[in-house]
Design an enzyme around this catalytic site. Sequence first.
Site, short mmCIF file in Angstrom:
data_model
loop_
_atom_site.label_atom_id
_atom_site.label_comp_id
_atom_site.label_asym_id
_atom_site.label_seq_id
_atom_site.Cartn_x
_atom_site.Cartn_y
_atom_site.Cartn_z
N GLY A 1 31.96 44.28 34.42
CA GLY A 1 32.11 43.37 33.29
C GLY A 1 31.21 42.17 33.42
N SER A 2 31.77 40.99 33.21
CA SER A 2 30.97 39.77 33.19
C SER A 2 30.32 39.44 34.53
CB SER A 2 31.83 38.58 32.74
OG SER A 2 32.17 38.73 31.37
N VAL A 3 30.84 39.98 35.61
CA VAL A 3 30.19 39.75 36.91
C VAL A 3 28.76 40.29 36.88
CG1 VAL A 3 30.31 40.20 39.40
CG2 VAL A 3 32.42 39.83 38.09
N TYR B 1 30.24 31.87 24.53
CA TYR B 1 30.02 32.94 25.50
C TYR B 1 29.72 34.24 24.78
CZ TYR B 1 30.92 35.39 29.94
OH TYR B 1 30.82 36.13 31.10
#
Length: 341
Positions: free
Chosen positions: A79-81, A164
């Site tokens: 995901g966002s990582v 975001y």
Amino acid sequence: MRQMFLLICMIVFFPMVLAVESEKDSQYHDVVEGAIANTGFNGTVLISKDGRVVFHENIGFSDDDRKTLISNKHLFCPGSVGKEFTTISIMQLVEQGKLSYEDSIAEYLPDFPSWARNVTVEHVLTHTSGLPKVKWEKYIDTSDVIKQIKNSTLAFEPGNNYLYSNLNVILRALIVEKVTGDTYSSFAKEFIFDVAGMTDSYFQVDANNLSKLKVTGDYPTAVNGVTLYVTPLDLLKFETALRGSLLLPIEKIKKALPGDKLSGKPNRAYFDFGRFYNDKHGSIVYWEHDGSNPSHHTIKHSDFENNYTIILMSSDGNKSTLYKIRDALKIHLGKNNSVET
């Protein structure tokens, strides 16, 4: 010279960092078991302490039928990582003098709408470009997202607010391609994956060529620079390379953490590195990044004072379980609980 430096680092550094002391140490096993009791946890817990992997346990199944046990080769979407990869790529090109944070993205993407002239590389690194969120659909690909970008109206004047959006991430990948003349996935392999020793992870750019090693529960997409699949061990290798200055000098990364004034979250990293926490003297205590897609969840947590990293990846859709595991391990590993989380 750069290649020789990296070779020396990989020869000297990685055998030490990734040596396995104990893959299933009972002390950590008991802590994890206590944290996941009655939660239905399905995923992987990985701990590195003082440069050594001290715990690595896969729990559960990779398939809906619950017939195939999760192995070290199975892939999760972070995901966002995964946004850290395009962030590092842009920073590497700046370090090489091939672009500047102040550059307008229109210099690299001239066929984009007129608003692109007012959006800088720094804006797309910090989610202050004004671009809206992606409109997700199954098997959405890069061309679909580019159409969304070109048809977008900015939500605010670039640099004046925070929103975001993964549209910023694909812009980073497109800029890397324009600067290097190569695909983003090729650039990431050469300058991130190969340097970090990541051998089992990849960027998904073809919706018709999905890996059979993916753990079920992700939302299938094929978006350049966004759709990433990693093994937990490879994610640890990436984190080790960050902290070991293999991808960039660690001080350059630390300088990219403070500075956010628009998100409303004082500990949010200015560039896309999640959250960070300093002590009263301004020295970093730990940083952490979490991500989701949508039943896949990830937490990457590194403690600089006590010198450990926790990698947690799951596919059961219950992100709160990862925080329970993290909190239990922080206590066990001697985390300084005076730092507010």
